[in-house]
Enzyme design. Structure first.
Site, PDB file in Angstrom:
ATOM      1  CB  SER A   1     -96.676  52.978  -6.778  1.00  0.00           C
ATOM      2  OG  SER A   1     -95.799  52.073  -6.127  1.00  0.00           O
TER       3      SER A   1
ATOM      4  CG  HIS B   1     -95.630  56.495  -4.402  1.00  0.00           C
ATOM      5  ND1 HIS B   1     -95.944  57.411  -3.413  1.00  0.00           N
ATOM      6  CD2 HIS B   1     -95.766  55.278  -3.821  1.00  0.00           C
ATOM      7  CE1 HIS B   1     -96.253  56.764  -2.296  1.00  0.00           C
ATOM      8  NE2 HIS B   1     -96.144  55.468  -2.508  1.00  0.00           N
TER       9      HIS B   1
ATOM     10  CG  ASP C   1     -94.543  52.167  -2.577  1.00  0.00           C
ATOM     11  OD1 ASP C   1     -94.913  52.937  -1.671  1.00  0.00           O
ATOM     12  OD2 ASP C   1     -95.224  51.920  -3.587  1.00  0.00           O
TER      13      ASP C   1
ATOM     14  CG  MET D   1     -92.154  48.129   1.072  1.00  0.00           C
ATOM     15  SD  MET D   1     -93.248  46.899   0.361  1.00  0.00           S
ATOM     16  CE  MET D   1     -94.519  47.954  -0.312  1.00  0.00           C
TER      17      MET D   1
ATOM     18  CG  HIS E   1     -94.862  55.356   1.144  1.00  0.00           C
ATOM     19  ND1 HIS E   1     -95.908  54.559   0.716  1.00  0.00           N
ATOM     20  CD2 HIS E   1     -94.999  55.459   2.492  1.00  0.00           C
ATOM     21  CE1 HIS E   1     -96.635  54.203   1.762  1.00  0.00           C
ATOM     22  NE2 HIS E   1     -96.099  54.718   2.850  1.00  0.00           N
TER      23      HIS E   1
ATOM     24  CG  MET F   1     -94.503  51.646   3.713  1.00  0.00           C
ATOM     25  SD  MET F   1     -95.267  50.851   2.302  1.00  0.00           S
ATOM     26  CE  MET F   1     -94.265  51.509   0.996  1.00  0.00           C
TER      27      MET F   1
ATOM     28  CG  MET G   1    -100.709  53.770   4.124  1.00  0.00           C
ATOM     29  SD  MET G   1     -99.892  53.818   2.530  1.00  0.00           S
ATOM     30  CE  MET G   1    -100.397  52.264   1.796  1.00  0.00           C
TER      31      MET G   1
ATOM     32  CG  ASP H   1     -99.796  54.520  -1.435  1.00  0.00           C
ATOM     33  OD1 ASP H   1    -100.086  53.831  -2.425  1.00  0.00           O
ATOM     34  OD2 ASP H   1     -98.690  54.460  -0.850  1.00  0.00           O
TER      35      ASP H   1
END
Ligand code: DX5
Ligand code: ZN
Length: 217
Positions: free
Chosen positions: A7, A32, A34, A36, A67, A69, A138, A176
């Site tokens: 990540s 990966h 992330d 957010m 991913h 979020m 998660m 994850d």
């Protein structure tokens, strides 16, 4: 063989190229990313421009595992597809139209993943398991790297793996949060097929050795 997805959340954001290069040069399977938004999770990371810039740097071959979020991810799917995501994973908790969101991702020519927070049961996604490319479980409360894995999620991972076997589904089962060499064997045994590692990967002196130990080699 189990795949490892470092990540980039734990990479140095002022030198993202080095982080991406570390993934590629050491033989990571996926990268990966992330994303957010400060609403779905308290933290803010980066957005689609970062993913597009990473794609330009990696070329076509890298598998960019994005991913999201973010609240109402359906608003941003085009941007991440355009940016070059290989897989777009949305949270089951973040959208009121999970089925339409999965369909839209596929229409954009991208693989579709659905993520479950530790407290969310798998019931939310059972109707879609035949068409999801990845289920992301998660094992920490999303928002930050470097947390401790919540072990009580492991039975859910095992139940999803069991259902996958029974019904012959093809989805990847990705885990994850808090993944490290000490808990990787339990996750592999539960049926995980992809392990995300942020702080463990970027904190490791010998990244190839870290990947080998996560893979159980
Ligand atoms: C958490 C992110 C994870 C995180 C993993 O909200 O979704 O991908 O970066 O980091 P570690 O492996 O340090 O728990
Ligand atoms: Zn993640």
């Amino acid at each position: 063989m189990i795949k490892i997805a470092p990540s980039l959340l734990s990479a140095d954001f002022s030198d993202m190229r080095s982080g991406v290069r570390a993934c590629m040069e050491n033989g990571a399977d996926w990268i990966h990313c992330d994303v957010m938004d400060g609403f779905f999770v308290p933290n803010i990371s980066f957005g689609s421009k970062m993913v597009a810039d990473i794609r330009r740097f990696t070329g076509e071959k890298a598998y960019l595992d994005v991913h999201l979020m973010i609240e109402k991810p359906e608003r941003y799917l085009d941007r991440y597809a355009e940016a070059g995501a290989s897989l777009i994973t949305v949270h089951a908790e973040a959208t009121e139209d999970l089925e339409g969101t999965i369909q839209k991702i596929h229409e954009l020519g991208v693989q579709a993943g659905v993520s479950l927070n530790p407290a969310t049961g798998e019931e939310a996604i059972l109707p879609f398991l035949d068409r999801i490319d990845t289920v992301l479980c998660m094992t920490v409360i999303p928002g930050y790297g470097g947390q401790k894995l919540i072990g009580s999620v492991i039975p859910k991972i095992a139940r999803l793996a069991e259902r996958k076997r029974e019904r012959g589904y093809a989805f990847e089962l990705e885990v994850d949060g808090g993944v490290r060499p000490e808990n990787a064997a339990v996750l592999r045994e539960a049926g995980a097929t992809v392990l995300v590692a942020g702080s463990a990967f970027f904190g490791a002196e010998d990244k190839q050795e870290l990947l080998r130990s996560l893979r159980g080699e």
